[in-house]
Design a protein around this motif. Structure first.
Motif, PDB file in Angstrom:
ATOM      1  N   ASP A 144       1.061  -1.500  -0.238  1.00 60.44           N
ATOM      2  CA  ASP A 144       0.241   0.158   0.142  1.00 60.44           C
ATOM      3  C   ASP A 144       0.647   1.368   0.240  1.00 60.44           C
ATOM      4  O   ASP A 144       0.538   2.137  -0.466  1.00 60.44           O
ATOM      5  CB  ASP A 144      -0.508   0.193   1.759  1.00 60.44           C
ATOM      6  N   TYR A 292     -14.755   2.032 -10.312  1.00 61.15           N
ATOM      7  CA  TYR A 292     -14.889   2.112  -9.217  1.00 61.15           C
ATOM      8  C   TYR A 292     -16.487   1.908  -9.006  1.00 61.15           C
ATOM      9  O   TYR A 292     -17.408   2.505  -9.894  1.00 61.15           O
ATOM     10  CB  TYR A 292     -14.712   3.598  -9.190  1.00 61.15           C
ATOM     11  N   SER A 293     -16.980   0.816  -8.084  1.00 59.92           N
ATOM     12  CA  SER A 293     -18.317   0.856  -7.314  1.00 59.92           C
ATOM     13  C   SER A 293     -18.295   1.651  -7.192  1.00 59.92           C
ATOM     14  O   SER A 293     -17.646   2.603  -6.318  1.00 59.92           O
ATOM     15  CB  SER A 293     -18.345  -0.605  -6.803  1.00 59.92           C
ATOM     16  N   GLU A 294     -20.313   1.917  -6.474  1.00 52.45           N
ATOM     17  CA  GLU A 294     -20.481   3.094  -5.949  1.00 52.45           C
ATOM     18  C   GLU A 294     -20.107   2.250  -4.191  1.00 52.45           C
ATOM     19  O   GLU A 294     -19.581   3.940  -4.224  1.00 52.45           O
ATOM     20  CB  GLU A 294     -22.661   2.641  -5.904  1.00 52.45           C
ATOM     21  N   ALA A 295     -20.146   2.162  -3.621  1.00 54.56           N
ATOM     22  CA  ALA A 295     -19.356   1.412  -3.047  1.00 54.56           C
ATOM     23  C   ALA A 295     -17.735   2.059  -2.773  1.00 54.56           C
ATOM     24  O   ALA A 295     -16.808   2.431  -0.933  1.00 54.56           O
ATOM     25  CB  ALA A 295     -19.514  -0.166  -1.750  1.00 54.56           C
ATOM     26  N   GLU A 296     -17.038   1.495  -3.177  1.00 56.38           N
ATOM     27  CA  GLU A 296     -16.038   1.792  -2.708  1.00 56.38           C
ATOM     28  C   GLU A 296     -15.364   3.003  -3.912  1.00 56.38           C
ATOM     29  O   GLU A 296     -13.839   4.121  -3.653  1.00 56.38           O
ATOM     30  CB  GLU A 296     -14.802   1.123  -3.910  1.00 56.38           C
ATOM     31  N   LEU A 297     -16.187   4.437  -4.105  1.00 57.40           N
ATOM     32  CA  LEU A 297     -15.945   5.849  -4.923  1.00 57.40           C
ATOM     33  C   LEU A 297     -15.218   6.714  -3.403  1.00 57.40           C
ATOM     34  O   LEU A 297     -16.109   6.401  -2.704  1.00 57.40           O
ATOM     35  CB  LEU A 297     -17.311   6.538  -5.884  1.00 57.40           C
ATOM     36  N   GLY A 298     -14.132   6.981  -3.640  1.00 59.92           N
ATOM     37  CA  GLY A 298     -13.845   8.462  -2.858  1.00 59.92           C
ATOM     38  C   GLY A 298     -12.039   8.353  -4.008  1.00 59.92           C
ATOM     39  O   GLY A 298     -11.823   8.222  -4.159  1.00 59.92           O
ATOM     40  N   GLN A 300      -9.037   8.751  -1.845  1.00 60.10           N
ATOM     41  CA  GLN A 300      -9.011   8.118  -1.098  1.00 60.10           C
ATOM     42  C   GLN A 300      -8.736   6.800  -2.131  1.00 60.10           C
ATOM     43  O   GLN A 300      -7.589   6.277  -1.402  1.00 60.10           O
ATOM     44  CB  GLN A 300      -9.044   8.110   0.431  1.00 60.10           C
ATOM     45  N   THR A 301      -9.637   6.398  -2.570  1.00 59.08           N
ATOM     46  CA  THR A 301      -9.526   5.230  -3.324  1.00 59.08           C
ATOM     47  C   THR A 301      -9.172   5.080  -4.573  1.00 59.08           C
ATOM     48  O   THR A 301      -9.563   3.902  -5.104  1.00 59.08           O
ATOM     49  CB  THR A 301     -10.977   4.262  -2.869  1.00 59.08           C
ATOM     50  N   LYS A 303      -6.906   4.402  -8.317  1.00 62.44           N
ATOM     51  CA  LYS A 303      -5.771   3.985  -8.249  1.00 62.44           C
ATOM     52  C   LYS A 303      -5.387   4.527  -9.352  1.00 62.44           C
ATOM     53  O   LYS A 303      -5.381   5.338 -10.066  1.00 62.44           O
ATOM     54  CB  LYS A 303      -6.934   2.580  -8.941  1.00 62.44           C
ATOM     55  N   ARG A 368     -19.093  12.884  -4.301  1.00 59.05           N
ATOM     56  CA  ARG A 368     -18.022  12.451  -3.311  1.00 59.05           C
ATOM     57  C   ARG A 368     -16.791  13.742  -3.672  1.00 59.05           C
ATOM     58  O   ARG A 368     -16.981  14.193  -4.797  1.00 59.05           O
ATOM     59  CB  ARG A 368     -17.412  11.504  -3.778  1.00 59.05           C
TER      60      ARG A 368
END
Length: 542
Positions: A144, A292-298, A300-301, A303, A368
């Motif tokens: 990471d 990106y899925s709705e849940a992982e969209l942000g 900070q995430t 790629k 977001r």
């Protein structure tokens, strides 16, 4: 950034060639017909912005941070034995008594000065970390870190010290010296221990990150890494004890030592473009590369290079007084199809061809903000003039549609859709108009949110929250639909009453009177508006 240029001839539901990691088709959310924004003169801004950002190829930043759900960990210190985690106050005092005062480097000298650094340290040789999964956890942190710093190739973490900070401990701004061949960065892993204060502040050129690595959950460890040429400091511990493992991050085998990505010139170019943004498109939509899925969209995430592009754009937007959002973009089209022969008596469905498009949409949704929050903005449409680069979705018409056989009295039909993440920009001076262009289903709910925020801030007439809500209310009034289906919908469901109530709460009775004399008198009215009309009219002079 993503492009649809090569999205041709793919099976229905498959990601088009060339964007298989960029976007995904979405068949589960039908979209209303697009509400076309008002005609906007074309400018070179969308292409110029895309050209400037195309120089951002390498991901990463001068620091990285995160949290890991830690597997059970054993910590043994020579002279003490097993140390409990979360750290107990009695054992914290034992560690302080056993440790030595941590020195600091000044040139070729190594000095101890509690005015510069008040921290206790234990050498790596005095510390043993056990636990069947610790090596796996540390390897995940290093992966990471490498991704966050934009480092490709091998990276090794070499334990350097165990540091303990008690109340009042601190370390003034400094740079880490090279402690091992190939060292390019420092990794700090803060173990579960109750404390307050002690934020880590990292600076690189004109940029600063302030990180609170304290975690209340005892199964979590927080970590931060930064390049060795970054100045950093640990702010004073207010209470408790902060326990941290420090690692040297090393490039093994004599490979070149990586340096922080430097996009200052790109950032300045983008900022200059945005500062000159006055006319032209109301907003800009910049498609990203990865899915990106709705849940992982942000923010900070994001790629790879998406994160680097977002970081450069965010800094430039802040300097140019622009808003930056992240959202999911959906393109949708459906219509009439015709069977073109074969297939009725065969095992396959035969061949179809598109005859006419009857419904289409281009919307941004699932918004977001950079701080991780999700603003109450609904589905906002966009048009060709607002896409950067302008040809990003040029291949949409070539995506193979899904065809539906004729059934009963219904003829054959088709639909195609495409979804990706995108950055969305607009000058703050355009904010109200951009939201008003989205239609009443977008602008009125957001106006309600702004009014609630203003009320919570104390409802001070003329303050920043009032200014933002008032600007949007006036933009909604001026863009109120007057013709066709949109005009009919504008006068239904108590929507005029919502605007009248907002203008009344904001204290602008003149704007409310203009709305009544114009849009309401022209037909934007139903019985649900009676009370709001009576309340406003009662406040107006004869």
């Amino acid at each position: 950034m993503a492009s649809l240029e090569t999205a041709v001839g793919q099976p229905s539901g498959a990601a088009p060639d060339g964007i298989d990691d960029g976007c995904a088709t979405r068949q589960d959310a039908p979209i209303n017909s697009v509400h076309r924004a008002r005609s906007i003169p074309m400018t070179d801004l969308p292409r110029a912005l895309a050209t400037a950002l195309s120089a951002v190829q390498r991901p990463g930043d001068f620091y990285a941070s995160g949290t890991l759900d830690m597997h059970p960990l054993g910590l043994d210190v020579a002279g003490i034995g097993p140390v409990a985690l979360p750290l107990l106050p009695a054992q914290a005092e034992q560690l302080v008594a056993l440790a030595e005062q941590a020195p600091y480097g000044r040139g070729a000298e190594t000095l101890v000065d509690t005015e510069v650094r008040r921290t206790w340290q234990l050498d790596a040789a005095q510390v043993r970390i056990s636990g069947r999964r610790w090596a796996e956890d540390l390897a995940q942190i290093v992966r990471d870190v490498a991704a966050g710093l934009g480092v490709a190739g091998r990276v090794e973490a070499e334990m350097y010290k165990l540091l303990i900070y008690d109340a009042g401990s601190f370390f003034v701004p400094h740079r880490d010296s090279e402690k091992a061949p190939g060292m390019f960065a420092t990794l700090v892993v803060v173990l579960p221990s109750p404390y307050t204060g002690g934020e880590l502040v990292i600076r690189h050129k004109d940029h600063e990150a302030r990180l609170d690595l304290r975690r209340d959950e005892p199964s979590e460890v927080a970590w931060a890494a930064f390049y060795a040429d970054c100045r950093h400091e640990v702010l004073p511990i207010a209470s408790g004890h902060r326990l941290a493992l420090v690692y040297n991050l090393i490039r093994p085998d004599g490979e070149p030592v990586p340096r922080p990505p430097d996009y200052d010139s790109v950032r300045e170019s983008v900022s200059a473009l945005l500062r000159d943004w006055r006319d032209g498109p109301r907003k800009l939509v910049l498609p990203l590369e990865h899915a990106y899925s709705e849940a992982e969209l942000g923010f900070q995430t994001l790629k790879g290079a998406d994160g680097a592009v977002a970081g450069v754009t965010l800094a430039a937007a802040e300097a140019a007084d622009c808003d930056l959002h992240l959202g999911l973009v959906t393109l949708y089209e459906s219509g009439i199809a015709e069977h073109s022969g074969g297939g009725y008596w065969d095992d396959d469905d035969g061949d179809f061809e598109v005859i006419e498009s009857t419904d289409e949409g281009r919307t941004i949704h699932d918004w977001r903000l950079p701080d991780g929050s999700a603003p109450a903005i609904g589905e906002l449409p966009f048009n060709d003039d607002e896409i950067s680069p302008p040809d990003a979705f040029a291949g949409f018409d070539d995506i193979e549609p899904d065809f539906e056989e004729a059934t009963g009295n219904e003829g054959a039909s088709y639909e195609r859709s495409y979804q990706c993440a995108a950055l969305v920009l607009w000058p703050r001076s355009h904010r109200a108009a951009a939201l008003a262009d989205g239609g009443l289903a977008v602008s009125l709910p957001y106006l309600t949110t702004l009014l609630e925020r203003w009320q919570q801030a104390g409802a001070v007439h003329g303050d920043d929250a009032w200014q933002e809500a008032h600007a949007l209310a006036l933009a909604i009034r001026d863009a109120w639909p007057a013709d066709g289906w949109q005009g009919l919908r504008g006068g239904a469901d108590g929507r005029p009453a919502q605007l009248l109530d907002a203008l009344s709460r904001l204290g602008d009775r003149t704007a409310a009177a203009v709305f009544i004399a114009g849009s309401v008198a022209a037909g934007a009215y139903d019985e649900a508006d009676n009370q709001a009309l009576a309340d406003v009219l009662a406040e107006l002079p004869a």
